[in-house]
Design an enzyme around this catalytic site. Structure first.
Site, short mmCIF file in Angstrom:
data_model
loop_
_atom_site.label_atom_id
_atom_site.label_comp_id
_atom_site.label_asym_id
_atom_site.label_seq_id
_atom_site.Cartn_x
_atom_site.Cartn_y
_atom_site.Cartn_z
N GLU A 205 0.86 -1.20 0.00
CA GLU A 205 0.00 0.00 0.00
C GLU A 205 0.88 1.24 0.00
OE1 GLU A 205 -2.95 0.49 3.02
OE2 GLU A 205 -3.46 -1.63 3.07
N ASN A 206 0.59 2.17 -0.89
CA ASN A 206 1.26 3.48 -0.88
C ASN A 206 0.46 4.41 -1.78
OD1 ASN A 206 3.78 5.05 -2.66
ND2 ASN A 206 3.53 5.44 -0.49
#
Length: 305
Positions: A205-206
């Site tokens: 996740e980013n």
């Protein structure tokens, strides 16, 4: 912590000072059991991998020359990432967590620490139960020492004896907690490399959401965020960090915990008021497509300094 301490998230329990630690203890043991189950039953046939995905910010000391600030920043990361990663990669909770929670529990007059303990057998069983480390990362904080008197109601937050600060110059295009600080990502990845024996990493996740709905779908701040953060992963790769893959958060605007549909992280804008939920590409779609097709930055002069 939000589910078992503050009660903000489901199941909404307010078990201050012990709920989050107990829940995490069960998660870690359960994770190990799943890993062993796969390892013993299916690995030989499927040759698959089982890992864990942990979300963590980076904590930077306000004054890098101050030992107390450096220690506080170390506690920030150990109470955040180390809480779960240390048992899995090194066999037990971080020493600093055991020390601080143990001491504060004793000051409260408790016979045992509010941080549960693993038996010798459990430590052996848990250690090494990750074929890769998934990392969710969004932002960074400056950290300073701040002592919380033990008279207060105990909590995960006060156990750490630190305060988190932000630089007002950091861009904050999304929610109030998410500041764009790309250099923190490289430091986090290098911390993982040195602390946990350079494990295989997948960034799971980013990304960044938006405060205001951009009707023209012109999310140039998301493009800048992605450029900065992906470039820091590239620098980390050059540092020898074993990053194998990257997943942006997220493809579509969608349901985000207690914020519902109000927080939009997507490359594609969703019209939630329309029963057909039509999707519209934001400007970041084209930018990210180019990165994917080039498997990197199309113009090498654009980045890496």
């Amino acid at each position: 912590e939000k589910s078992y301490e503050t009660g903000e998230h489901a199941p909404g329990l307010k078990l201050s000072g012990c709920g989050a630690y107990k829940a995490a203890h069960h998660i870690i043991k359960t994770h190990a059991k799943v890993w062993h189950s796969y390892n013993n039953t299916w690995r030989s046939e499927q040759q698959g991998m089982v890992g864990i995905s942990l979300t963590s910010g980076w904590g930077e000391p306000v004054d890098p020359h101050s030992q107390t600030d450096r220690d506080a920043a170390e506690r920030y990361i150990q109470f955040h990432l180390g809480w779960f990663a240390n048992p899995i990669y090194r066999g037990d909770y971080p020493e600093i967590m055991k020390k601080y929670v143990g001491r504060k529990s004793a000051q409260q007059g408790l016979g045992t620490s509010r941080l549960p303990t693993f038996s010798a057998q459990e430590k052996i069983y848990i250690k090494g139960t990750s074929d890769f480390l998934g990392i969710g990362h969004f932002t960074t904080r400056y950290v300073i020492q701040k002592s919380f008197p033990f008279l207060q109601v105990s909590s995960y937050h006060t156990d750490r004896d630190l305060a988190e600060l932000v630089d007002p110059k950091w861009p904050a295009p999304g929610p109030k907690w998410l500041y764009s600080v790309p250099w923190g990502f490289r430091r986090l990845l290098n911390f993982i490399k040195t602390q946990y024996g350079n494990p295989l990493i997948y960034v799971t996740e980013n990304g960044v959401s938006e405060k205001v709905q951009c009707t023209q779908l012109c999310d140039e701040w998301r493009i800048e965020y992605l450029k900065g953060y992906i470039n820091e992963i590239l620098k980390a790769l050059n540092d020898g960090v074993n990053v194998k893959g990257y997943t942006a958060w997220s493809l579509l605007d969608k349901f985000e915990w207690t914020n519902g549909f109000s927080e939009r992280f997507g490359f594609y804008h969703i019209d939630f008021k329309n029963k057909n939920k039509p999707r519209y590409p934001k400007a970041s779609v084209d930018y990210y497509k180019k990165i994917i097709s080039a498997n990197g930055f199309p113009n090498p002069r654009e980045v890496m300094s």
